[in-house]
Design a protein around this motif. Structure first.
Motif, PDB file in Angstrom:
ATOM      1  N   SER A   1       1.061  10.409   0.036  1.00 39.34           N
ATOM      2  CA  SER A   1       2.499  10.589   0.204  1.00 39.34           C
ATOM      3  C   SER A   1       2.932  10.419   1.653  1.00 39.34           C
ATOM      4  N   LEU A   2       2.020  10.632   2.593  1.00 38.72           N
ATOM      5  CA  LEU A   2       2.357  10.497   4.001  1.00 38.72           C
ATOM      6  C   LEU A   2       2.234   9.066   4.513  1.00 38.72           C
ATOM      7  N   LEU A   3       1.680   8.190   3.706  1.00 42.26           N
ATOM      8  CA  LEU A   3       1.554   6.793   4.119  1.00 42.26           C
ATOM      9  C   LEU A   3       2.932   6.181   4.370  1.00 42.26           C
ATOM     10  N   SER A   4       3.043   5.373   5.384  1.00 41.25           N
ATOM     11  CA  SER A   4       4.323   4.735   5.712  1.00 41.25           C
ATOM     12  C   SER A   4       4.362   3.282   5.275  1.00 41.25           C
ATOM     13  N   LEU A   5       3.395   2.857   4.482  1.00 42.17           N
ATOM     14  CA  LEU A   5       3.390   1.481   3.996  1.00 42.17           C
ATOM     15  C   LEU A   5       4.588   1.243   3.090  1.00 42.17           C
ATOM     16  N   ARG A   6       5.128   0.030   3.148  1.00 41.72           N
ATOM     17  CA  ARG A   6       6.269  -0.326   2.305  1.00 41.72           C
ATOM     18  C   ARG A   6       5.731  -0.824   0.960  1.00 41.72           C
ATOM     19  N   LEU A   7       5.359   0.106   0.101  1.00 44.78           N
ATOM     20  CA  LEU A   7       4.841  -0.246  -1.216  1.00 44.78           C
ATOM     21  C   LEU A   7       5.989  -0.392  -2.204  1.00 44.78           C
ATOM     22  N   GLU A   8       5.859  -1.323  -3.117  1.00 47.78           N
ATOM     23  CA  GLU A   8       6.880  -1.573  -4.129  1.00 47.78           C
ATOM     24  C   GLU A   8       6.282  -1.362  -5.525  1.00 47.78           C
ATOM     25  N   PRO A   9       7.105  -1.005  -6.509  1.00 42.53           N
ATOM     26  CA  PRO A   9       6.603  -0.778  -7.875  1.00 42.53           C
ATOM     27  C   PRO A   9       6.340  -2.075  -8.628  1.00 42.53           C
ATOM     28  N   THR A  10       5.305  -2.831  -8.191  1.00 42.23           N
ATOM     29  CA  THR A  10       4.899  -4.045  -8.891  1.00 42.23           C
ATOM     30  C   THR A  10       4.038  -3.673 -10.096  1.00 42.23           C
ATOM     31  N   ARG A  11       3.810  -4.631 -10.982  1.00 41.32           N
ATOM     32  CA  ARG A  11       3.004  -4.332 -12.168  1.00 41.32           C
ATOM     33  C   ARG A  11       1.598  -3.860 -11.822  1.00 41.32           C
ATOM     34  N   PRO A  12       0.827  -4.604 -10.984  1.00 41.59           N
ATOM     35  CA  PRO A  12      -0.519  -4.118 -10.652  1.00 41.59           C
ATOM     36  C   PRO A  12      -0.499  -2.755  -9.963  1.00 41.59           C
ATOM     37  N   GLY A  13       0.458  -2.568  -9.051  1.00 39.42           N
ATOM     38  CA  GLY A  13       0.543  -1.297  -8.347  1.00 39.42           C
ATOM     39  C   GLY A  13       0.834  -0.142  -9.288  1.00 39.42           C
ATOM     40  N   LEU A  14       1.701  -0.360 -10.260  1.00 36.54           N
ATOM     41  CA  LEU A  14       2.049   0.685 -11.212  1.00 36.54           C
ATOM     42  C   LEU A  14       0.864   1.037 -12.110  1.00 36.54           C
ATOM     43  N   VAL A  15       0.089   0.037 -12.516  1.00 33.92           N
ATOM     44  CA  VAL A  15      -1.079   0.304 -13.363  1.00 33.92           C
ATOM     45  C   VAL A  15      -2.119   1.116 -12.591  1.00 33.92           C
ATOM     46  N   VAL A  16      -2.407   0.703 -11.353  1.00 30.97           N
ATOM     47  CA  VAL A  16      -3.385   1.427 -10.532  1.00 30.97           C
ATOM     48  C   VAL A  16      -2.907   2.850 -10.258  1.00 30.97           C
TER      49      VAL A  16
ATOM     50  N   GLY B   1      -0.028  14.866 -10.811  1.00 26.56           N
ATOM     51  CA  GLY B   1      -0.138  13.423 -10.951  1.00 26.56           C
ATOM     52  C   GLY B   1       1.050  12.660 -10.401  1.00 26.56           C
ATOM     53  N   GLY B   2       1.987  13.346  -9.758  1.00 25.58           N
ATOM     54  CA  GLY B   2       3.215  12.699  -9.314  1.00 25.58           C
ATOM     55  C   GLY B   2       3.119  11.795  -8.101  1.00 25.58           C
ATOM     56  N   PRO B   3       2.411  12.207  -7.033  1.00 30.11           N
ATOM     57  CA  PRO B   3       2.442  11.425  -5.796  1.00 30.11           C
ATOM     58  C   PRO B   3       2.061   9.948  -5.915  1.00 30.11           C
ATOM     59  N   PRO B   4       1.035   9.552  -6.685  1.00 33.12           N
ATOM     60  CA  PRO B   4       0.737   8.111  -6.753  1.00 33.12           C
ATOM     61  C   PRO B   4       1.907   7.272  -7.256  1.00 33.12           C
ATOM     62  N   ILE B   5       2.687   7.799  -8.213  1.00 29.63           N
ATOM     63  CA  ILE B   5       3.848   7.068  -8.727  1.00 29.63           C
ATOM     64  C   ILE B   5       5.031   7.200  -7.772  1.00 29.63           C
ATOM     65  N   ALA B   6       5.241   8.405  -7.257  1.00 29.26           N
ATOM     66  CA  ALA B   6       6.360   8.629  -6.341  1.00 29.26           C
ATOM     67  C   ALA B   6       6.243   7.760  -5.099  1.00 29.26           C
ATOM     68  N   LEU B   7       5.017   7.504  -4.663  1.00 34.59           N
ATOM     69  CA  LEU B   7       4.796   6.673  -3.484  1.00 34.59           C
ATOM     70  C   LEU B   7       5.391   5.285  -3.656  1.00 34.59           C
ATOM     71  N   LEU B   8       5.315   4.752  -4.869  1.00 39.60           N
ATOM     72  CA  LEU B   8       5.833   3.409  -5.119  1.00 39.60           C
ATOM     73  C   LEU B   8       7.354   3.379  -5.168  1.00 39.60           C
ATOM     74  N   TYR B   9       7.971   4.504  -5.486  1.00 34.44           N
ATOM     75  CA  TYR B   9       9.432   4.557  -5.624  1.00 34.44           C
ATOM     76  C   TYR B   9      10.111   5.283  -4.461  1.00 34.44           C
ATOM     77  N   GLN B  10       9.373   5.569  -3.388  1.00 31.84           N
ATOM     78  CA  GLN B  10       9.924   6.400  -2.321  1.00 31.84           C
ATOM     79  C   GLN B  10      11.100   5.752  -1.598  1.00 31.84           C
ATOM     80  N   HIS B  11      11.258   4.442  -1.709  1.00 33.10           N
ATOM     81  CA  HIS B  11      12.370   3.764  -1.043  1.00 33.10           C
ATOM     82  C   HIS B  11      13.522   3.459  -1.993  1.00 33.10           C
ATOM     83  N   SER B  12      13.439   3.909  -3.240  1.00 28.37           N
ATOM     84  CA  SER B  12      14.520   3.698  -4.210  1.00 28.37           C
ATOM     85  C   SER B  12      15.589   4.770  -4.030  1.00 28.37           C
ATOM     86  N   SER B  13      16.719   4.576  -4.712  1.00 32.24           N
ATOM     87  CA  SER B  13      17.805   5.551  -4.619  1.00 32.24           C
ATOM     88  C   SER B  13      17.400   6.866  -5.285  1.00 32.24           C
TER      89      SER B  13
END
Length: 237
Positions: free
Chosen positions: A111-126, A141-153
């Motif tokens: 959750s502290l990573l500052s990488l600009r990750l996006e909710p792509t298909r492979p990323g969402l599966v992993v 189990g929330g942080p792995p998914i929340a990380l991909l959506y952290q830049h969404s509204s």
């Protein structure tokens, strides 16, 4: 009601306020703290509470849900659930608590990573696989998914994570039940904690516009990290 359950209820209430406002945080906050209070409360009762909270979140902001992303994440959740069940069934209490603590610390790090990750298909599966393993073993189990959506509204984050948590929590409880890990006392504990969650969710409604900033996010991660570190130290030495 015992003092331990009362304290657990207050933790659930605080977690419900945070999750209702920012989209996740209930299990991240409650998981390590409830494991310290009574290991019986994790993962089954917390997962049951999470099911209800997630359903309420979807009802409140359902129009903003990214159902495509939820579907791909759930594709990875199923094998992740199996990994989590193996951990629950195979490990003694001390090692299981270590798994919970280390899982939370790993999630906080993600959750502290500052990488600009996006909710792509492979990323969402992993992320779904990681979420399934952590969520089924430790209810977190929330942080792995929340990380991909952290830049969404805010509404998209809350609604999408709510939809995912609903399906994911149900799948974890069912998987644990099939594996014989769900007991009657789990149902009783969840029933006692449910009113605290409902109160927290109600409070979170008007607070959503005030509790979406980075300071709250870092506060959640700090509490979870300290609790998890204490859990690891207590069971490792």
């Amino acid at each position: 009601m015992s003092v331990g359950l009362l304290i657990a209820g207050v933790v659930i209430l605080a977690g419900a306020v945070i999750q209702g406002a920012v989209g996740y945080g209930l299990n991240l906050l409650a998981g390590p703290l409830l494991a310290l209070i009574d290991p019986m409360l994790v993962p089954v009762p917390v997962l049951m509470i999470a099911c209800v909270q997630a359903a309420l979140a979807v009802l409140r902001e359902h129009r903003h849900t990214d159902w495509r992303g939820v579907g791909w994440a759930m594709l990875g959740r199923v094998p992740g659930n199996v990994l989590g069940v193996l951990a629950v069934a195979a490990l003694p209490l001390t090692q299981f608590n270590l798994v919970i603590g280390l899982s939370v610390l790993a999630c906080v790090g993600l959750s502290l990573l500052s990488l600009r990750l996006e909710p792509t298909r492979p990323g969402l599966v992993v992320a779904g696989v990681a979420s399934g393993a952590f969520g089924t073993a430790s209810s977190i189990g929330g942080p792995p998914i929340a990380l991909l959506y952290q830049h969404s509204s805010g509404p998209t984050v809350r609604a999408t994570l709510g939809a995912y948590f609903l399906l994911a929590s149900v799948s974890s409880v069912v998987t644990l039940w099939i594996a014989g890990q769900v007991r009657v006392e789990h149902l009783g504990a969840a029933a006692v904690l449910l009113p605290f969650m409902l109160a927290g969710f109600a409070v979170s409604g008007p607070l959503r516009k005030f509790l979406g900033g980075s300071r709250l996010r870092y506060a959640v991660l700090a509490v979870a990290g300290v609790s998890a570190a204490f859990l690891v130290v207590r069971n490792a030495f």
